[in-house]
Design a protein around this motif. Structure first.
Motif, PDB file in Angstrom:
ATOM      1  N   GLU A 271      34.032  27.411  50.483  1.00 50.95           N
ATOM      2  CA  GLU A 271      33.414  26.577  49.144  1.00 50.95           C
ATOM      3  C   GLU A 271      32.691  25.358  49.605  1.00 50.95           C
ATOM      4  O   GLU A 271      31.754  24.941  48.899  1.00 50.95           O
ATOM      5  CB  GLU A 271      34.539  26.183  48.322  1.00 50.95           C
ATOM      6  CG  GLU A 271      35.078  27.434  47.476  1.00 50.95           C
ATOM      7  CD  GLU A 271      34.090  27.627  46.042  1.00 50.95           C
ATOM      8  OE1 GLU A 271      34.451  26.662  45.240  1.00 50.95           O
ATOM      9  OE2 GLU A 271      33.288  28.591  46.213  1.00 50.95           O
ATOM     10  N   SER A 272      33.579  24.661  50.676  1.00 45.10           N
ATOM     11  CA  SER A 272      33.190  23.282  50.645  1.00 45.10           C
ATOM     12  C   SER A 272      31.871  23.385  51.655  1.00 45.10           C
ATOM     13  O   SER A 272      31.245  22.331  51.847  1.00 45.10           O
ATOM     14  CB  SER A 272      34.209  22.188  51.304  1.00 45.10           C
ATOM     15  OG  SER A 272      34.520  22.822  52.604  1.00 45.10           O
ATOM     16  N   GLY A 273      31.763  24.537  52.233  1.00 43.31           N
ATOM     17  CA  GLY A 273      30.617  24.536  53.208  1.00 43.31           C
ATOM     18  C   GLY A 273      30.537  23.906  54.683  1.00 43.31           C
ATOM     19  O   GLY A 273      29.549  23.858  55.360  1.00 43.31           O
ATOM     20  N   THR A 274      31.717  23.783  54.968  1.00 42.11           N
ATOM     21  CA  THR A 274      31.895  23.415  56.491  1.00 42.11           C
ATOM     22  C   THR A 274      32.574  24.273  57.035  1.00 42.11           C
ATOM     23  O   THR A 274      32.957  25.554  56.705  1.00 42.11           O
ATOM     24  CB  THR A 274      32.946  22.217  56.419  1.00 42.11           C
ATOM     25  OG1 THR A 274      34.100  22.397  55.620  1.00 42.11           O
ATOM     26  CG2 THR A 274      32.310  20.899  55.790  1.00 42.11           C
TER      27      THR A 274
ATOM     28  N   HIS B  48      40.035  17.454  49.922  1.00 45.54           N
ATOM     29  CA  HIS B  48      39.682  17.217  48.543  1.00 45.54           C
ATOM     30  C   HIS B  48      39.882  18.944  48.096  1.00 45.54           C
ATOM     31  O   HIS B  48      40.689  19.224  47.183  1.00 45.54           O
ATOM     32  CB  HIS B  48      38.579  16.403  47.984  1.00 45.54           C
ATOM     33  CG  HIS B  48      38.311  16.664  46.491  1.00 45.54           C
ATOM     34  ND1 HIS B  48      37.942  17.751  46.035  1.00 45.54           N
ATOM     35  CD2 HIS B  48      38.688  15.814  45.797  1.00 45.54           C
ATOM     36  CE1 HIS B  48      37.665  17.562  44.865  1.00 45.54           C
ATOM     37  NE2 HIS B  48      38.224  16.517  44.397  1.00 45.54           N
ATOM     38  N   ASP B  49      38.765  19.607  48.732  1.00 37.53           N
ATOM     39  CA  ASP B  49      38.760  20.843  48.266  1.00 37.53           C
ATOM     40  C   ASP B  49      39.942  21.798  48.420  1.00 37.53           C
ATOM     41  O   ASP B  49      40.411  22.683  47.586  1.00 37.53           O
ATOM     42  CB  ASP B  49      37.589  21.675  48.687  1.00 37.53           C
ATOM     43  CG  ASP B  49      36.297  20.908  48.141  1.00 37.53           C
ATOM     44  OD1 ASP B  49      36.456  20.184  47.563  1.00 37.53           O
ATOM     45  OD2 ASP B  49      35.144  21.299  48.894  1.00 37.53           O
ATOM     46  N   THR B  50      40.766  21.447  49.598  1.00 37.21           N
ATOM     47  CA  THR B  50      41.740  22.249  50.032  1.00 37.21           C
ATOM     48  C   THR B  50      43.044  22.132  48.958  1.00 37.21           C
ATOM     49  O   THR B  50      43.405  22.810  48.232  1.00 37.21           O
ATOM     50  CB  THR B  50      42.113  21.820  51.344  1.00 37.21           C
ATOM     51  OG1 THR B  50      41.347  21.837  52.204  1.00 37.21           O
ATOM     52  CG2 THR B  50      43.492  22.572  51.840  1.00 37.21           C
ATOM     53  N   VAL B  51      43.100  20.797  48.572  1.00 33.95           N
ATOM     54  CA  VAL B  51      44.225  20.445  47.593  1.00 33.95           C
ATOM     55  C   VAL B  51      43.831  20.878  46.401  1.00 33.95           C
ATOM     56  O   VAL B  51      44.802  21.695  45.525  1.00 33.95           O
ATOM     57  CB  VAL B  51      44.151  18.973  47.460  1.00 33.95           C
ATOM     58  CG1 VAL B  51      45.438  18.763  46.545  1.00 33.95           C
ATOM     59  CG2 VAL B  51      44.807  18.239  48.768  1.00 33.95           C
ATOM     60  N   HIS B  52      42.463  21.004  45.926  1.00 32.75           N
ATOM     61  CA  HIS B  52      42.129  21.621  44.878  1.00 32.75           C
ATOM     62  C   HIS B  52      42.370  23.020  44.634  1.00 32.75           C
ATOM     63  O   HIS B  52      43.124  23.538  43.674  1.00 32.75           O
ATOM     64  CB  HIS B  52      40.509  21.389  44.358  1.00 32.75           C
ATOM     65  CG  HIS B  52      40.185  21.851  43.295  1.00 32.75           C
ATOM     66  ND1 HIS B  52      39.656  23.265  43.032  1.00 32.75           N
ATOM     67  CD2 HIS B  52      39.831  21.244  42.013  1.00 32.75           C
ATOM     68  CE1 HIS B  52      39.246  23.356  41.835  1.00 32.75           C
ATOM     69  NE2 HIS B  52      39.377  22.084  41.101  1.00 32.75           N
ATOM     70  N   GLU B  53      42.332  23.780  45.744  1.00 30.77           N
ATOM     71  CA  GLU B  53      42.474  25.425  45.810  1.00 30.77           C
ATOM     72  C   GLU B  53      43.908  25.568  45.812  1.00 30.77           C
ATOM     73  O   GLU B  53      44.296  26.455  44.901  1.00 30.77           O
ATOM     74  CB  GLU B  53      41.978  25.686  47.098  1.00 30.77           C
ATOM     75  CG  GLU B  53      42.018  27.267  47.221  1.00 30.77           C
ATOM     76  CD  GLU B  53      40.833  27.978  46.171  1.00 30.77           C
ATOM     77  OE1 GLU B  53      39.843  27.223  46.050  1.00 30.77           O
ATOM     78  OE2 GLU B  53      41.179  29.010  45.832  1.00 30.77           O
TER      79      GLU B  53
ATOM     80  N   ALA C 128      43.685  31.112  50.666  1.00 28.09           N
ATOM     81  CA  ALA C 128      43.193  30.135  49.901  1.00 28.09           C
ATOM     82  C   ALA C 128      42.545  29.111  50.754  1.00 28.09           C
ATOM     83  O   ALA C 128      41.401  28.354  50.337  1.00 28.09           O
ATOM     84  CB  ALA C 128      44.435  29.673  48.957  1.00 28.09           C
ATOM     85  N   LEU C 129      43.262  28.662  51.645  1.00 27.94           N
ATOM     86  CA  LEU C 129      42.504  27.824  52.753  1.00 27.94           C
ATOM     87  C   LEU C 129      41.289  28.173  53.364  1.00 27.94           C
ATOM     88  O   LEU C 129      40.369  27.336  53.204  1.00 27.94           O
ATOM     89  CB  LEU C 129      43.578  27.669  53.767  1.00 27.94           C
ATOM     90  CG  LEU C 129      44.779  26.878  53.592  1.00 27.94           C
ATOM     91  CD1 LEU C 129      45.588  26.680  54.796  1.00 27.94           C
ATOM     92  CD2 LEU C 129      44.753  25.619  53.143  1.00 27.94           C
ATOM     93  N   ARG C 130      41.158  29.354  53.671  1.00 28.46           N
ATOM     94  CA  ARG C 130      39.878  29.850  54.149  1.00 28.46           C
ATOM     95  C   ARG C 130      38.854  29.696  53.083  1.00 28.46           C
ATOM     96  O   ARG C 130      37.630  29.291  53.123  1.00 28.46           O
ATOM     97  CB  ARG C 130      39.960  31.416  54.542  1.00 28.46           C
ATOM     98  CG  ARG C 130      38.894  31.717  55.563  1.00 28.46           C
ATOM     99  CD  ARG C 130      39.306  32.991  56.216  1.00 28.46           C
ATOM    100  NE  ARG C 130      40.617  33.125  56.859  1.00 28.46           N
ATOM    101  CZ  ARG C 130      41.194  34.280  56.945  1.00 28.46           C
ATOM    102  NH1 ARG C 130      40.904  35.350  56.479  1.00 28.46           N
ATOM    103  NH2 ARG C 130      42.572  34.206  57.410  1.00 28.46           N
ATOM    104  N   HIS C 131      39.214  30.090  51.794  1.00 30.48           N
ATOM    105  CA  HIS C 131      38.457  29.903  50.524  1.00 30.48           C
ATOM    106  C   HIS C 131      37.806  28.485  50.453  1.00 30.48           C
ATOM    107  O   HIS C 131      36.507  28.419  50.227  1.00 30.48           O
ATOM    108  CB  HIS C 131      39.078  30.556  49.488  1.00 30.48           C
ATOM    109  CG  HIS C 131      38.139  30.697  48.231  1.00 30.48           C
ATOM    110  ND1 HIS C 131      38.514  30.062  47.097  1.00 30.48           N
ATOM    111  CD2 HIS C 131      36.807  31.338  48.184  1.00 30.48           C
ATOM    112  CE1 HIS C 131      37.396  30.293  46.283  1.00 30.48           C
ATOM    113  NE2 HIS C 131      36.586  31.277  46.824  1.00 30.48           N
ATOM    114  N   ALA C 132      38.816  27.702  50.482  1.00 26.26           N
ATOM    115  CA  ALA C 132      38.473  26.403  50.186  1.00 26.26           C
ATOM    116  C   ALA C 132      37.358  25.972  51.357  1.00 26.26           C
ATOM    117  O   ALA C 132      36.414  25.191  51.051  1.00 26.26           O
ATOM    118  CB  ALA C 132      39.583  25.490  50.475  1.00 26.26           C
ATOM    119  N   THR C 133      37.559  26.191  52.555  1.00 25.44           N
ATOM    120  CA  THR C 133      36.712  25.897  53.580  1.00 25.44           C
ATOM    121  C   THR C 133      35.201  26.579  53.314  1.00 25.44           C
ATOM    122  O   THR C 133      34.295  25.776  53.564  1.00 25.44           O
ATOM    123  CB  THR C 133      37.062  26.392  54.988  1.00 25.44           C
ATOM    124  OG1 THR C 133      38.449  26.558  55.028  1.00 25.44           O
ATOM    125  CG2 THR C 133      36.435  25.779  56.115  1.00 25.44           C
TER     126      THR C 133
END
Lengths: 362, 836
Positions: B364-367, B27-32, B357-362
């Motif tokens: 953000e989501s705390g995983t 979800h967060d990846t697609v959002h980013e 962006a992908l790294r940022h999404a990770t």
């Protein structure tokens, strides 16, 4: 050729519109998708991918079958009113003729309802929106045919059709049925002769469709009048005097006593022969309980009639520059709404085994 | 071509990447990525029904939330007083990413449904209350109106009693009299009173008349104010009616008819005192009810205000969430259903940005499990992506609306930036008109930020979108205006004219120096001005046209190199170029040569170039010495005609021959094209469809034929080449003639502006009296309006359309391949702006 161009000037736009509408009619594959739905929500999702678009998007859950039917009918009504609003004579008149059959249905619905003392407003809501006319609500007041005619119908375009059935005095179920048949007969004959004035392509296409409609009524009246109080002379009077069965077939049907004789009467028309194939076999094989069997045969017959109607209406689209397409579109769309309602009903009642019993159009 | 800087010359280089996204971060990846707006996802399960996809449950939930926000929106809109809706950029953002995202959405869902149920209850009570109010208001009206009516009847009866024979006695009173039931203030006449919708009154009356056979007296009056349905805001106008009739049966019938016609019947007493009591009571109740209704309305309003504060954020979130889940539906699950697999097109240049962006999404989501991205090798055609800015956007859109260029093809949009406004200006050339549209463009550009935010409507919006095109068109028009020396059909004397007119003679004498820039002002008003400008502008259009076509033809070459079809240079480009130049290039040279000769000093009269071109075809080699342009003309023309003649079979045969030889070589070497026969057949089938569409559109076939070099049958190549040859050779002639529109439109424009001047302002510019000044004012106003309305707007649009055509048809048919599909990345930005 000249007439052709003239039609183009007056009705080319509308014919284009109606052909466009026609291409929005659901196809076989869309039906296949619809029948796979598990719930009415799936149904809505699936329909939103078709021409219906988001027509149910603002409905709150849970959906009901009647909402679906209502909304779908509303689409048809809007389209029809658009066509009618843009039509000029004689197409305008033609479209008006289409609404007459709905008007007849509404009138019969109202007087039957009043007879059984149903709530007037509930009845009015159930009327088909295409057949609404302004003095319609006043129908509830009438108790005799005479009164009905004098108070309300005299100012509607249907008045001439009703003139013939003023003899029947009391309104009871049988009489109402007789009125319906007489009026419908008059309507079909009038429409038929009106189409005759419209010149060649329209005349051809429409009279073919109307002839079938007339035959269907004739056969239906015959089948439904077995074992009722309706005398054979009365029955004969209800048959439209058009159609491919007229006059010999009609004469035979007027004398028919069971379904086999009906089949014999229809032998003369090759297209109708197949209607009775299975029906006839089952009726002769199980002659013992004729009543139930006739019923089954009749429902099967009804189904085949619908199929035949769809087929004829589809054929109307093969010819250009004629009014038949307008009539056929309304009928096809109506069939589609019936199909949607059927599928939705099957989904709602979880009757998956019968979900395929709709009549595909394209 | 290096990839260091983004350029408009060719579309961006794209890569097909595969993403392995763990379900937790999907979800967060697609959002980013949606915020980034640089990734176009491919549908990996096209055969799956929409309701059988993985995230259909979520989408359904979001749909329901969307329905609720729409409901709020509709409610707010319906509210009579404007409810303030806080715009999106002023709201605190609602975070839907990170570890708490699911919770946020859940909370939002509950908030929405709470508000909905609250609002629905409020609406319901409001509705019932207003229903009651409406009924009471109607009752009040009925009471009042009937009171008036009864009073009138009362006075009338007393009056009429004295004169029984009056034939004009109203029905009511005579009836009344016969009844004899009327005695001081008490009525025992039977009647029905109520309200009915105004449109139904005539029908109602008619039906009643027929049902009762005329045995009734009916009166009705309009209720002045309309009744407004609170839920739909629809206005209904009603009438009060009162019907007098006799007998229970008849009255029952009236009631029945009235009810079925949708009328409301009120029990009204015949007694005046009782009526007054009833009226008082009704008014009291109405007052109470209105207080309650007001309070309910206030409560509802405050609820709506509360909703309005955050409605835009909710809508935004709902929209984004829906987009995210719809995108997730395009993904594939891996076997263990732990990871989602996605395929996407991304610009190669932006790969690192996407990785970031992908790294940022990770984070953000705390995983700790990041999505994995790797590039795929593919033979599929990537989408066409031109990186535009606000300046180039409009020009690119002009070209894209003709057809999306093929991946990595030379982009005609780049050259349109100059050629488009230039060709426009050739037709529109006028300093004044150019200045007006320049001002308009500058105004739009200066107010860019403000105008981008507001809703401009369709027409203004179009102009605003093309503001930089208009700017360039204005600048170029001023330039060509100087060339034509045309300012609102007047001339500018910037330099000394090359001509003098001694002693009022109409014949100019050449002074020996040439006017340095543009048209000599002395031509203005000369008797042969039109003859001169016509000839000049006509020749100029041919020269410009041939230059434009030659340039467009040259754009083939980089394409041939890029797509590794070097043979096309000799089979297509060289013969085409030779054909064009040997006929029309030669014509241009002749035009230039003819201009350079001083025909007043020449022994022969100037020859007509049109006739020259015609005789060049009809009687090759023969030139009448009277009409000779230069010595040796006959020979040169024969040679040129020969070259052009050779080019036709060259163009026709060489390419099919090469294809045939190629085929021969492969089959000769023992290869049979069976291996991937099926695959190419499918590929060809799909591209053929696009090809056909393309051919209909721009009438060209060669380049597409080339693209599928190996896939095509030999027969296809032959047919394509035949079509292309005919198309090109005939096209050269018709297209050259087509450029004459430059002359025609420029002439029309100049003439129109001259006519406008002479009809309005000519002779009035130097007023002597007050009347003259007023006339000048009126005419000046007219002139200004017509100049802007007709000369700038209408003429401008027509010149715009013709410039468009010259680019689409005459220019693009020489090199454009098309058949690409546009890059459509997942982006929240576009969605947001659409709503706001």
């Amino acid at each position: 050729m000249e007439a052709l161009f003239l039609t183009c000037i007056d009705n080319g736009f509308l014919e284009g519109i109606v052909r466009g509408y026609k291409s929005g009619i659901l196809t076989q594959s869309q039906y296949a998708n619809l029948t796979q739905c598990e719930t009415l929500e799936d149904f809505r999702t699936q329909l939103s991918a078709t021409d219906y678009g988001g027509f149910l998007a603002n409905e709150s859950l849970p959906l009901s079958t009647s909402t679906i039917q209502e909304k779908a009918t509303q689409i048809l009504v809007d389209q029809f009113n658009y066509l009618r609003g843009n039509a000029v004579e004689p197409l305008n008149k033609f479209l008006e003729y289409i609404t007459y059959s709905y008007m007849i249905d509404n009138i019969i619905l109202l007087i039957t309802g009043t007879l059984h003392e149903r709530d007037t407003h509930e009845l009015l809501e159930r009327c088909h929106p295409l057949g609404v006319f302004e003095s319609m609500p006043a129908l509830c007041v009438a108790t005799t045919v005479e009164e009905l005619y004098q108070s309300v119908l005299v100012e509607t375009p249907l008045a001439p059709y009703f003139r013939d059935c003023l003899s029947a005095n009391d309104l009871d179920d049988l009489n109402i049925e007789i009125i319906r048949s007489t009026v419908y007969k008059a309507y079909l004959e009038d429409f038929h002769s009106f189409c005759g004035t419209l010149g060649q392509p329209t005349q051809d296409v429409m009279q073919r469709t109307l002839a079938f409609e007339a035959d269907r009524r004739t056969i239906n009246i015959t089948v439904n009048s077995f074992n009722t109080e309706l005398s054979k002379e009365q029955r004969a009077k209800l048959f439209p005097t058009i159609g491919r069965l007229w006059p010999e077939g009609n004469n035979q049907l007027a004398k028919a006593d069971d379904i086999d004789q009906v089949r014999a009467a229809c032998e003369t028309v090759s297209e109708y022969r197949t209607f009775f194939n299975d029906a006839g076999v089952s009726s002769s094989s199980a002659h013992g309980n004729g009543g139930i069997d006739d019923l089954a045969a009749a429902s099967m017959l009804e189904d085949r009639f619908f199929r035949m109607e769809v087929f004829l209406n589809k054929q109307a689209f093969l010819q250009q520059f004629q009014y038949g397409v307008f009539f056929s579109y309304v009928k096809l769309k109506e069939q589609e709404i019936r199909n949607l309602t059927w599928i939705a009903e099957c989904i709602a009642q979880d009757a998956k085994d019968r979900i395929q019993d709709f009549i595909p159009i394209f | 071509m290096s990839d260091d800087y983004p350029s408009l010359l060719r579309s961006e280089r794209m890569s097909l990447v595969q993403l392995f996204v763990p379900t937790e971060v999907a979800h967060d990846t697609v959002h980013e990525l949606g915020e980034l707006g640089d990734v176009q996802f491919k549908d990996l399960n096209p055969s799956v029904n929409p309701f059988q996809r993985s995230f259909v449950g979520e989408i359904r939930r979001i749909d329901d939330m969307a329905r609720r926000t729409r409901f709020f929106d509709a409610q707010i809109e319906k509210e009579k007083d404007v409810v303030p809706v806080r715009p999106l950029y002023e709201c605190a953002p609602l975070l839907t990413v990170g570890p708490r995202s699911a919770q946020t959405v859940d909370e939002l869902d509950t908030t929405l449904s709470q508000y909905e149920s609250k609002l629905t209850t409020l609406n319901e009570s409001y509705q019932t209350l207003s229903e009651r109010t409406r009924e009471l208001t109607e009752a009040r009206h009925v009471l009042r109106e009937t009171a008036v009516f009864f009073d009138k009847a009362h006075t009338q009866t007393t009056n009429i009693r004295s004169s029984f024979d009056d034939s004009a006695t109203p029905l009511l009173t005579s009836h009344d009299d016969r009844e004899g039931g009327y005695s001081s203030g008490s009525f025992d006449l039977e009647f029905v009173a109520g309200t009915i919708e105004r449109s139904r009154v005539p029908t109602f009356e008619r039906v009643l008349w027929r049902v009762l056979r005329g045995n009734l007296y009916m009166n009705h009056t309009d209720i002045a104010e309309p009744f407004i349905d609170p839920s739909t805001n629809a206005e209904t106008r009603k009438n009060v009616f009162i019907i007098f009739a006799h007998g229970d049966v008849v009255l029952a019938k009236i009631r029945k008819v009235a009810e079925s016609m949708g009328a409301t019947i009120f029990p009204i007493d015949a007694n005046a005192d009782k009526r007054a009591d009833a009226l008082r009571e009704v008014e009291n109740r109405l007052e109470d009810l209105q207080t309650v209704l007001y309070n309910t309305g206030i409560g509802r309003r405050s609820e709506l205000v509360k909703i309005g504060e955050s409605l835009r954020v909710w809508q935004d979130v709902v929209k984004k969430e829906k987009l995210i889940y719809e995108t997730l539906n395009l993904f594939n699950y891996d076997v263990r259903r732990k990871t989602l697999i996605a395929e996407a097109w991304v610009p190669t240049r932006d790969l690192t940005k996407i990785q970031l962006a992908l790294r940022h999404a990770t984070e953000e989501s705390g995983t700790s499990v990041p999505p994995i991205l790797h590039e795929l090798q593919t033979s599929k055609t990537p989408p066409t992506f031109h990186r535009t800015n606000k300046f180039t956007e409009g020009f690119q859109a002009i070209m894209d609306s003709y057809g999306i260029s093929a991946y990595q093809e030379i982009n005609p949009g780049l050259f349109a930036i100059t050629t488009f406004p230039f060709l426009f200006a050739v037709m529109f050339g006028d300093i004044g008109h150019g200045f007006i549209i320049l001002i308009a463009a500058v105004y739009m550009i200066l107010r860019e930020k403000a105008m981008a935010k507001q809703d401009n409507g369709e027409i203004i919006g179009q102009f605003f979108y093309g503001r930089y095109i208009i700017l360039m068109m204005g600048l170029f028009s001023i330039y060509t205006g100087f060339l034509y020396n045309d300012l609102f059909s007047k001339t500018l004397h910037l330099f000394h004219s090359g001509w003098t007119f001694p002693d009022n003679s109409t014949r100019g004498v050449y002074t020996g120096h040439t006017y340095p820039f543009g048209l000599d002002p002395a031509w203005h008003g000369a008797t042969n001005a039109l003859v001169f400008t016509n000839s000049y502008k006509m020749k100029m259009s041919i020269v410009l046209g041939v230059i434009h076509m030659t340039f467009a033809l040259c754009l083939q070459v980089p394409n041939h190199f890029r797509f590794k079809r070097k043979s096309d240079i000799y089979t297509n480009f060289i013969p085409q170029m030779l054909f064009l130049q040997s006929i029309f290039g030669y014509l241009v040279l002749c035009i230039l040569y003819k201009w350079s000769v001083d025909w007043t000093k020449s022994p022969v009269s100037p020859p007509s170039l049109l006739n020259m071109l015609i005789t060049m075809f009809l009687e090759p080699g023969k030139v009448d010495p009277e009409k000779q342009l230069y010595p040796g003309q006959g020979f040169v023309q024969t040679v040129l005609l020969g070259i052009a003649g050779v080019c036709v079979p060259w163009l026709l045969i060489s390419k099919p021959y090469l294809a045939w030889r190629e085929m021969h070589k492969t089959t000769g070497a023992g290869y049979v094209t069976l291996g991937n026969g099926e695959e190419t057949a499918i590929a060809r089938h799909s591209t053929d469809e696009t090809l056909e569409g393309e051919e209909e559109g721009n009438g060209r076939a060669i380049a597409e034929g080339d693209e599928e070099h190996e896939g095509h049958d030999f027969g296809d190549v032959v047919i394509h080449q035949i079509i292309h040859t005919i198309e090109f050779c005939l096209g050269c002639i018709s297209h050259t003639a087509s450029y004459l529109r430059l002359w025609a439109l420029s002439l029309a424009h100049a003439q129109l502006s001259e006519v406008l001047w002479s009809m309005t302002l000519d002779g009035r510019t130097d007023p002597k009296s007050i009347g003259g000044w007023i006339g000048l004012g009126i005419m000046g106003f007219m002139w200004l309006n017509l100049t802007i309305g007709i000369l700038c707007l209408m003429e401008g649009l027509s010149a715009f359309l013709h410039a468009l055509r010259l680019h689409w048809v005459e220019g693009n048919s020489k090199h454009f391949e098309g058949g690409g599909y546009p890059f459509a990345p997942l982006s929240f930005a576009g969605e947001g702006s659409k709503e706001a």
